[in-house]
Each structure stands twice: as structure tokens, then as C-alpha cells.
Motif scaffolding. Structure first.
Motif, short mmCIF file in Angstrom:
data_model
loop_
_atom_site.label_atom_id
_atom_site.label_comp_id
_atom_site.label_asym_id
_atom_site.label_seq_id
_atom_site.Cartn_x
_atom_site.Cartn_y
_atom_site.Cartn_z
N HIS A 116 -12.79 -8.46 -7.93
CA HIS A 116 -13.34 -9.08 -6.72
C HIS A 116 -12.47 -8.67 -5.53
CE1 HIS A 116 -15.47 -11.62 -9.58
NE2 HIS A 116 -14.30 -11.83 -10.16
N ASP A 117 -13.06 -8.62 -4.37
CA ASP A 117 -12.31 -8.19 -3.18
C ASP A 117 -11.19 -9.15 -2.83
OD1 ASP A 117 -13.76 -6.00 -2.87
OD2 ASP A 117 -15.02 -6.75 -1.23
N TYR A 118 -10.15 -8.61 -2.26
CA TYR A 118 -9.09 -9.47 -1.71
C TYR A 118 -8.86 -9.09 -0.26
CZ TYR A 118 -6.32 -5.33 -3.08
OH TYR A 118 -5.85 -4.05 -3.25
N GLU A 119 -8.17 -9.98 0.44
CA GLU A 119 -7.87 -9.69 1.83
C GLU A 119 -6.62 -8.79 1.89
OE1 GLU A 119 -7.90 -13.25 4.23
OE2 GLU A 119 -6.68 -12.25 5.76
N ASN A 120 -5.64 -9.16 1.11
CA ASN A 120 -4.40 -8.41 1.02
C ASN A 120 -3.72 -8.76 -0.29
OD1 ASN A 120 -3.49 -6.47 2.76
ND2 ASN A 120 -2.97 -7.95 4.36
N ILE A 121 -2.95 -7.84 -0.80
CA ILE A 121 -2.19 -8.17 -2.00
C ILE A 121 -0.79 -7.56 -1.91
CG2 ILE A 121 -3.13 -6.26 -3.37
CD1 ILE A 121 -3.24 -8.38 -5.72
N VAL A 122 0.19 -8.37 -2.29
CA VAL A 122 1.59 -7.94 -2.27
C VAL A 122 2.13 -8.12 -3.68
CG1 VAL A 122 3.89 -8.51 -1.41
CG2 VAL A 122 1.94 -8.53 0.16
N VAL A 123 2.66 -7.05 -4.25
CA VAL A 123 3.24 -7.14 -5.60
C VAL A 123 4.69 -6.67 -5.55
CG1 VAL A 123 3.09 -6.36 -7.99
CG2 VAL A 123 0.99 -6.75 -6.69
N LEU A 124 5.58 -7.57 -5.89
CA LEU A 124 7.01 -7.26 -5.89
C LEU A 124 7.59 -7.55 -7.27
CD1 LEU A 124 8.03 -9.08 -2.56
CD2 LEU A 124 7.37 -6.69 -2.84
N VAL A 125 8.37 -6.62 -7.77
CA VAL A 125 8.98 -6.77 -9.09
C VAL A 125 10.45 -6.40 -8.95
CG1 VAL A 125 8.90 -5.90 -11.46
CG2 VAL A 125 6.80 -5.99 -10.13
N ALA A 126 11.33 -7.14 -9.62
CA ALA A 126 12.74 -6.72 -9.59
C ALA A 126 13.21 -6.51 -11.02
CB ALA A 126 13.61 -7.78 -8.92
N THR A 127 14.10 -5.56 -11.18
CA THR A 127 14.69 -5.36 -12.49
C THR A 127 16.18 -5.07 -12.33
OG1 THR A 127 14.68 -4.09 -14.52
CG2 THR A 127 13.99 -2.92 -12.53
N SER A 128 16.98 -5.68 -13.22
CA SER A 128 18.42 -5.45 -13.11
C SER A 128 18.82 -4.52 -14.24
CB SER A 128 19.16 -6.77 -13.23
OG SER A 128 18.75 -7.44 -14.38
N GLU A 129 17.90 -3.66 -14.59
CA GLU A 129 18.06 -3.03 -15.87
C GLU A 129 17.72 -1.55 -15.76
OE1 GLU A 129 17.92 -2.20 -19.62
OE2 GLU A 129 16.05 -2.27 -18.50
N GLY A 130 18.75 -0.72 -15.96
CA GLY A 130 18.60 0.72 -15.76
C GLY A 130 17.54 1.38 -16.63
N VAL A 131 17.38 0.86 -17.86
CA VAL A 131 16.45 1.49 -18.80
C VAL A 131 15.00 1.37 -18.29
CG1 VAL A 131 15.61 1.52 -21.17
CG2 VAL A 131 17.99 0.92 -20.71
N SER A 132 14.65 0.18 -17.78
CA SER A 132 13.27 0.00 -17.32
C SER A 132 13.02 0.85 -16.08
CB SER A 132 12.97 -1.47 -17.04
OG SER A 132 13.88 -2.01 -16.11
N ARG A 133 14.05 1.05 -15.28
CA ARG A 133 13.88 1.89 -14.11
C ARG A 133 13.46 3.31 -14.52
NH1 ARG A 133 18.50 4.70 -10.39
NH2 ARG A 133 17.03 6.13 -9.42
N ARG A 134 14.13 3.83 -15.54
CA ARG A 134 13.79 5.17 -16.03
C ARG A 134 12.37 5.20 -16.55
NH1 ARG A 134 18.49 8.62 -18.66
NH2 ARG A 134 20.15 7.91 -17.30
N GLU A 135 12.06 4.18 -17.33
CA GLU A 135 10.75 4.10 -17.98
C GLU A 135 9.63 4.09 -16.92
OE1 GLU A 135 7.90 3.57 -20.92
OE2 GLU A 135 9.94 4.33 -21.03
#
Ligand SMILES: Nc1ncnc2c1ncn2[C@@H]1O[C@H](COP(=O)(O)OP(=O)(O)OP(=O)(O)O)[C@@H](O)[C@H]1O
Ligand SMILES: [Mg+2]
Length: 338
Positions: free
Chosen positions: A156-175
Motif C-alpha cells: 500500500h502507498d505511504y507518504e514517507n518511510i524512514v528505515v534506520l538500523v544500527a549494528t555494533s558488529e563488524g561481521v554483519s557489516r561485511r555481510e
């Protein structure tokens, strides 16, 4: 933008300080939405969680429906206007607190978002802090892809969407970095003026600020730890040494390269350093490797300097804080004398 309350050391409450550029970035995202999930990484304790909490509050203030997920801390919130979605979320949360299947809530945001948008075009924010440990590192990239689909192919349509994710983890960054599914954005420790503001909030006698700056390199958690340890930097170094498992065996094995890297972290990038060592240092959250161009466009808040030998920052590789570097230096010394 109202600033949230945070706790910098046990019993020491303050408001979210400094990070003005990062706050302006939130306002920009709120205005335009994020075209990709923004995945934030950076030194442990640099302030990612505080920033995401501040972002959640700010986006709510700006009329967003906000889902906030922080499974490691068991904190989940659905600050949404739709009472049915709120009830659904609370039910799920109750169930999850019983059976501890944290990934369920992380995955539920996809359905809940759809449920909200089914009724009305709205502004939605999904803010997920350290979710990859909860859902499994092997599923990190798939989760980010799911978030991207929510942005790119909404039912369904949205007006705006903001998605923020944080990771303190080097392995997931590579992935995650292997795919084009997210905008990876580093965040560094606080700038000098920011750290000074926090330092001035700490009660009791304090060592000169310049010493504190040289120990912490602007890392607010290290500031709190130093305060709690009665400013005995060598004790904090000892704690970090043990937490990071810097055994005599570990440092003996990698001595040749570690000795160079404590002098200049950039040797990890330019030198003839085994990949395995770099992975070990990243996995233990001792260094940040493969740093970005210092163009502020690529960074959350202000980028660090290109190079700062005193703080252990090189162009492409940096110690997370001077105390991290000091722990390695001490481990090398201890192993040599044992
Ligand atoms: N801008 C800020 N103003 C005031 N306090 C802050 C700020 N940023 C961080 N802090 C405080 O510094 C400490 C560490 O911050 P935080 O937990 O956000 O780091 P983090 O990057 O999420 O760490 P980790 O990598 O371990 O998840 C916390 O006590 C937090 O409240
Ligand atoms: Mg955090």
C-alpha cells in the motif's frame, strides 16, 4: 527537536548532547524518506543507540508512526496512532517476553507496517538497533533486503518511510556490504566540543579535559567508564584487555603486526597483514577497518580526521578508542615479560 534523556554513567542523567549534524540528517530523512535502509556502524559505545533513540523521538514528533526495536536491551515500542496495530504489537511483545523469540518482533514490523498503510497513507519509521544478533548474523542481509522491499515495493502507498538500523558488529557489516540493499553509513566517536559538554556534566573532581580526550578519543561510553572507575585509566585498560580476550597466546601469535599497528593502525591496511588478524580485530571490536572517505556525505554526524596518530586514527583503519589501543599495547608488554 526535543532532546531525549540519557544516562552517561550509573546515576548520571543528562540530555542528548551535541551531534548537531546528525540531528539535521534526521530532519532531512523525515522530509524525504530514506531510499534505502540506512545501516549505521561505528566504534562500540560511540553513541549509535543514543542516536537511534533520539531519531525515534524526533520522527514521532514530526508525525511519524515509529517502530523501535532493540532486542539486546529488551526494548520494543510501537509509537503508532492506529490502536489496532498498537494492540497487535503489545500482544506480540507480551508473548516474546515470555518465550524470548526476539526475531519474531523484528519480523513482525513488516506485517504491522502493511496493516497501518492498509487504512491510510502515512509516514512510517522502522528503527532497529542491534537486531542482527537476535535474528542471526546469517540472516542479516535477508532482513535488510526485507526492509528494502518495504521501501521499494510497498503493498500500500505511504507518504514517507524512514528505515534506520544500527549494528555494533563488524561481521554483519561485511555481510550487508556485499549487496546493494542498504546505505552503509559509519558514525564516529564524538567531536571534542561534544565530549567536553558531557565531561562537564559529570559530578565530582575530574582530571583535566585534555587527558580525558586523549584517553577516550571522544567515545562517550569510555567517558562513563572512566568516571565510574574513579578516573583510573589503567583500570579501564585492564578491564578492556580482559573483555577482549587479549591473551598472551593471541598477542604472541600476532606480535609482529600488532606492534606496528599500535604505533600506526594504517599498517593494518597498507602492510602485509594476514586477513585473519584483521578479522579477529574487527570481530573483537578493537578496530574499525575499511573506513570511508571523510566526505561528510558518507557519514552520520561529523567524520573523524583523516589521520590522528595520537588517537590512533588512520585513513583506512583506526583503533576504536585510544583505550582499545592501550589494552593491546599492555597485552604485548605483559606477554613479553611473562
Ligand atoms: N549524544 C550523546 N549525548 C549524551 N550521551 C550520549 C550521547 N551519545 C551517547 N551517549 C551515552 O554514551 C553511552 C554509549 O552510547 P551508546 O550506548 O549509544 O553507544 P553504542 O554506539 O550504541 O554502543 P554499542 O556499539 O555497544 O551498541 C551511553 O551511556 C549513552 O547514553
Ligand atoms: Mg548500541
Amino acid at each position: 527537536m526535543k532532546r531525549i534523556k540519557v544516562e552517561i554513567a550509573p546515576g548520571v542523567k543528562t540530555e542528548f548532547v551535541d551531534r548537531d549534524r546528525a540531528l539535521a540528517q534526521i530532519a532531512e530523512w523525515a522530509e524525504r524518506g530514506t531510499r534505502f535502509p540506512v545501516v549505521i556502524f561505528g566504534p562500540e559505545g560511540c553513541g549509535k543507540t543514543a542516536f537511534l533513540r533520539q531519531a525515534a523521538a524526533a520522527l514521532r514528533e514530526l508525525g511519524y508512526d515509529v517502530f523501535y526495536l532493540h532486542p539486546l536491551d529488551r526494548v520494543f515500542a510501537a509509537e503508532v496512532d492506529d490502536p489496532d496495530v498498537k494492540t497487535l504489537f503489545l500482544d506480540l511483545m507480551r508473548k516474546t517476553l515470555e518465550d524470548e523469540k526476539w526475531s519474531r518482533l523484528a519480523l513482525a514490523v513488516f506485517d504491522l507496517t502493511r496493516e497501518i498503510l492498509k487504512k491510510r497513507r502515512r509516514k512510517i519509521a522502522i528503527i532497529a538497533d542491534d537486531v542482527f544478533q537476535a535474528i542471526g548474523l546469517d540472516k542479516a542481509a535477508a532482513y535488510v533486503k526485507g526492509l528494502l522491499n518495504t521501501i521499494e515495493h510497498p503493498v500500500h502507498d505511504y507518504e514517507n518511510i524512514v528505515v534506520l538500523v544500527a549494528t555494533s558488529e563488524g561481521v554483519s557489516r561485511r555481510e550487508i556490504g556485499r549487496h546493494f540493499w542498504a546505505q552503509l553509513r559509519p558514525m564516529w566517536n564524538m567531536p571534542k566540543e561534544g565530549l567536553q559538554q558531557l565531561y562537564e556534566k559529570l559530578p565530582g573532581p575530574r582530571p583535566p579535559f585534555d587527558d580525558v580526550w586523549r584517553w577516550t578519543g571522544g567515545n562517550p561510553r569510555m567517558l562513563g567508564r572512566l568516571h565510574t572507575a574513579g578516573w583510573a585509566a589503567e583500570r579501564v585498560v585492564g578491564d578492556v584487555l580482559r573483555e577482549k580476550g587479549l591473551t598472551a597466546e593471541f598477542v604472541r601469535r600476532w606480535r609482529r603486526w600488532l606492534e606496528e599497528a599500535v604505533e600506526d593502525p594504517e599498517t593494518l591496511w597498507t602492510g602485509d597483514v594476514p586477513e585473519e588478524l584483521v578479522e579477529e580485530l574487527e570481530a573483537r571490536n578493537l578496530v574499525v577497518y575499511n573506513m570511508y572517505d571523510r566526505d561528510p556525505y558518507f557519514w552520520i554526524d561529523q567524520p573523524p580526521p583523516q589521520r590522528d596518530p595520537e588517537l590512533g586514527i588512520g585513513k583506512n583503519a583506526a583503533w576504536q578508542t585510544p583505550i582499545h589501543r592501550e589494552a593491546v599495547r599492555r597485552a604485548l608488554r605483559d606477554a613479553a615479560s611473562s
